[in-house]
Enzyme design. Sequence first.
Site, short mmCIF file in Angstrom:
data_model
loop_
_atom_site.label_atom_id
_atom_site.label_comp_id
_atom_site.label_asym_id
_atom_site.label_seq_id
_atom_site.Cartn_x
_atom_site.Cartn_y
_atom_site.Cartn_z
N PHE A 1 0.83 -1.20 0.00
CA PHE A 1 0.00 0.00 0.00
C PHE A 1 0.87 1.26 0.00
O PHE A 1 1.71 1.43 0.88
CB PHE A 1 -0.88 -0.05 1.26
CG PHE A 1 -1.85 1.08 1.43
CD1 PHE A 1 -2.98 1.16 0.64
CD2 PHE A 1 -1.67 2.02 2.43
CE1 PHE A 1 -3.91 2.18 0.83
CE2 PHE A 1 -2.59 3.04 2.64
CZ PHE A 1 -3.71 3.13 1.82
N SER B 1 2.91 -6.65 2.85
CA SER B 1 1.93 -5.74 3.41
C SER B 1 0.57 -5.90 2.71
O SER B 1 0.00 -6.98 2.74
CB SER B 1 2.46 -4.30 3.32
OG SER B 1 1.68 -3.41 4.08
N MET B 2 0.05 -4.87 2.04
CA MET B 2 -1.19 -5.06 1.30
C MET B 2 -0.99 -6.06 0.17
O MET B 2 -1.94 -6.73 -0.25
CB MET B 2 -1.73 -3.73 0.74
CG MET B 2 -3.09 -3.89 0.08
SD MET B 2 -3.80 -2.35 -0.53
CE MET B 2 -2.84 -2.10 -2.05
N ASP C 1 7.27 -4.14 13.95
CA ASP C 1 6.67 -3.59 12.73
C ASP C 1 5.86 -2.37 13.13
O ASP C 1 4.95 -2.46 13.96
CB ASP C 1 5.78 -4.66 12.08
CG ASP C 1 5.21 -4.26 10.73
OD1 ASP C 1 4.92 -3.05 10.53
OD2 ASP C 1 5.03 -5.14 9.88
N HIS D 1 8.92 -3.19 8.93
CA HIS D 1 7.81 -3.57 8.05
C HIS D 1 8.25 -3.95 6.63
O HIS D 1 7.83 -4.96 6.09
CB HIS D 1 6.79 -2.43 7.98
CG HIS D 1 5.59 -2.77 7.16
ND1 HIS D 1 4.72 -3.79 7.50
CD2 HIS D 1 5.11 -2.24 6.00
CE1 HIS D 1 3.76 -3.87 6.58
NE2 HIS D 1 3.98 -2.95 5.67
#
Length: 250
Positions: free
Chosen positions: A29, A97-98, A197, A227
């Site tokens: 994202f 992530s996304m 994270d 992250h």
Amino acid sequence: MAANYRVMKDADAFYFAGNEIGVLVVHGFTGTTQSMRYIGEQFAAEGFTVLGPRLEGHGTDPEDMEASTYQDWIDNVEAGLATLKEECSKLFVAGLSMGGTLTLYLAEQHPEINGILPINAAVDIPEMAENYRELAQTDTRFVNGIGSDIKRPGVKELAYEKTPVKSMGEIVTLTEMVKQNLSSITTPIVIFSSTEDHVVPPENSQLIYDSVSSTEKTLFNLDASYHVATLDNDKEVIANKAIQFIKANC
């Protein structure tokens, strides 16, 4: 008429032709394919066919992202998977992530996928959901960006400096939808989780592990990265572990 946004340097989609093992690698994202290029190159060096799509509205301008929806991002990864299917008999998906959320989505829809590798994937982000609800009541269009959560000094993620508020609503909707269907996943899975994270709570990875129905599932902790682990101290560890997993599931 849609504005003509230019793609940033290093944010383009990439494709490496290879053998019948296809790997889709999906960025996160507000991020870009730059975050997944290293791991994509390692897969390509093994001879795999690798595709890293640029998600709609990413790698151009935050105003471009503002006009994009979670359905656009689903369409992007569905198209990527379809492209690999034409060339490959084995299919794997890795996402950050996304991108990890979208990886899980594809596994929910496509049980024929041979294995998935979500990396700090988001399925439960109540803080962002709450922030979105509050900001949606205001005229605020953009907030500070979330990019470059990286422990390794001197490494920068190519990501937007600001996040569209509307897009926050899109990712919250996507995560909630994917979370509801996690139990439908039976695909072999390795879940990579940074123990520290600052973007996606590490509890997300444990939730994914507990919720999927896969008989072959591993939760692999990354102690040296934040992250954006694919650009951080554990990037080689992720690539090596992923390659072992892919070879074992072919």
